[in-house]
Motif scaffolding. Structure first.
Motif, short mmCIF file in Angstrom:
data_model
loop_
_atom_site.label_atom_id
_atom_site.label_comp_id
_atom_site.label_asym_id
_atom_site.label_seq_id
_atom_site.Cartn_x
_atom_site.Cartn_y
_atom_site.Cartn_z
N VAL A 186 0.86 -1.18 0.00
CA VAL A 186 0.00 0.00 0.00
C VAL A 186 0.89 1.23 0.00
O VAL A 186 1.87 1.30 0.75
N VAL A 187 0.55 2.19 -0.83
CA VAL A 187 1.33 3.42 -0.93
C VAL A 187 0.89 4.40 0.15
O VAL A 187 -0.30 4.67 0.33
N ILE B 204 2.83 10.83 -6.31
CA ILE B 204 1.48 10.29 -6.20
C ILE B 204 0.51 11.13 -7.02
O ILE B 204 -0.36 10.60 -7.72
N ALA B 205 0.68 12.45 -6.97
CA ALA B 205 -0.23 13.33 -7.69
C ALA B 205 -0.12 13.16 -9.20
O ALA B 205 -1.08 13.42 -9.93
N VAL B 206 1.03 12.70 -9.70
CA VAL B 206 1.17 12.44 -11.14
C VAL B 206 0.23 11.31 -11.55
O VAL B 206 -0.45 11.39 -12.58
N HIS C 97 -10.61 0.04 -8.91
CA HIS C 97 -9.61 -0.61 -9.76
C HIS C 97 -8.67 0.39 -10.41
O HIS C 97 -7.48 0.07 -10.64
N ASP C 98 -9.14 1.60 -10.69
CA ASP C 98 -8.23 2.62 -11.21
C ASP C 98 -7.17 2.97 -10.18
O ASP C 98 -5.98 3.12 -10.50
N LEU C 99 -7.58 3.11 -8.94
CA LEU C 99 -6.64 3.39 -7.86
C LEU C 99 -5.68 2.21 -7.67
O LEU C 99 -4.47 2.39 -7.47
N PHE D 233 -1.62 2.49 -7.89
CA PHE D 233 -0.66 2.04 -6.89
C PHE D 233 0.39 1.11 -7.51
O PHE D 233 1.59 1.22 -7.21
N ASP D 234 -0.05 0.20 -8.34
CA ASP D 234 0.90 -0.71 -8.99
C ASP D 234 1.91 0.06 -9.83
O ASP D 234 3.12 -0.25 -9.83
#
Length: 322
Positions: free
Chosen positions: A178-179, A250-252, A311-313, A317-318
């Motif tokens: 988890v990020v 993360i914001a990218v 799923h987008d999130l 993260f991946d």
């Protein structure tokens, strides 16, 4: 004691209404539509657009209240006409603001009610600052009996108090990383809605609170890593894998997280609770985050429909972890 809630059928408002009824107050809640949460037994529910003084007059008439609480003022336009309508008919007008109004980085910790308010970019706290200024002028010039209340980060069993929500819990349970933003050590304050209600309701009708702003916070300080680890423990995960990435990176991948990370979550926030404790003697938070996290997980585990993975999130993260 007669109390009017303008809005207030959401998470913290409904908790406050239930606590007010428990303390013997006569509570009326005005909402534009059917409340998202059931109103507490004993609460009178009325329908009107609380941002329209004409509609308020139609449902309230000349009724007077010891305290009026505005839960749904987000821009000064939402408040037009309220000083004129409630000055003289309310013993106290309580505006629910946010601790996010304090400029980041805060020049001096802990944050007090007199810490500088400044937010030129992030829309939600920027507009709350404008609301506070508008109402303060009405207090000074027109005798509006104003109290400003600033919650920080409030949650209850229905809210996973991290941006990644259930997606993070699912990743932990399946052994995936988890990020967490930054290095996970910035300090944050969480408050359970029951604790908020116990601190907030005694401010209603409190003459010593008129003319004051009050930060209603728990004083319970956690790092963001600790918050994630408490949720993992409540989810039955002994050794969750946390990976740290900068707020910028993360914001990218998640542009909609950009403002809240840049202007809020990345900064350590410590609050002085002296004023709250002076106005509400004996208040102390009763719900630890470990207990609160167990409530949250029990609520989500009770119904599979609540356990929704974004799923987008998940894919973002991946990518951040590649």
């Amino acid at each position: 004691m007669k109390v009017l809630f303008l809005g207030g059928a959401g998470m913290i408002g409904s908790a406050a209404a239930a606590e007010a009824v428990t303390r013997g107050m006569d509570v009326t809640v005005v909402t534009r539509s059917e409340p998202a949460r059931p109103v507490a037994p004993g609460v009178r529910a009325l329908r009107a657009d609380v941002k329209d003084p004409d509609q308020l007059r139609s449902v309230l008439g000349r009724e007077e209240f010891d305290a009026v609480v505005n839960w749904v003022g987000f821009t000064p336009d939402d408040l037009r006409g309220h000083p004129e309508f409630f000055t003289g008919s309310a013993g106290q007008y309580v505006f629910i603001s946010t601790c996010s109004v304090f400029g980041r980085p805060v020049p001096q910790l802990p944050v007090t009610e007199s810490s500088p308010r400044r937010q030129p970019v992030f829309g939600y706290p920027r507009d709350k600052v404008a609301c506070e200024v508008f109402l303060e002028e009405a207090y000074r010039a027109a005798d509006l009996p104003l109290t400003i209340v600033r919650p920080s980060h409030v949650y209850d069993r229905t809210v996973i108090p991290i941006l990644s929500g259930w997606t993070a819990i699912e990743r932990m349970r399946t052994g995936r990383p988890v990020v967490v933003h930054g290095d996970g050590t910035s300090l944050w304050s969480l408050m359970h809605s029951r604790d908020f209600a116990n601190a907030f309701v005694p401010l209603l009708g409190n003459d010593h609170a008129v003319g004051e702003s009050v930060n209603v916070v728990s004083g319970d300080i956690l790092t963001w890593d600790q918050i994630h680890l408490a949720l993992a423990a409540a989810a039955g995960v002994r050794n969750p894998v946390l990976r740290h990435r900068s707020s910028e990176s993360i914001a990218v991948e998640l542009p909609n997280w950009g403002d809240v990370l840049e202007h809020d979550f990345r900064h350590s926030m410590l609050f002085d609770t002296s004023k709250l404790r002076s106005l509400v003697p004996g208040f102390a938070p009763a719900v630890s985050f470990a207990e609160g996290a167990r409530e949250v997980l029990a609520h989500y585990d009770a119904d599979p429909a609540r356990r929704v993975v974004n799923h987008d999130l998940d894919r973002a993260f991946d990518r951040l972890l590649e």
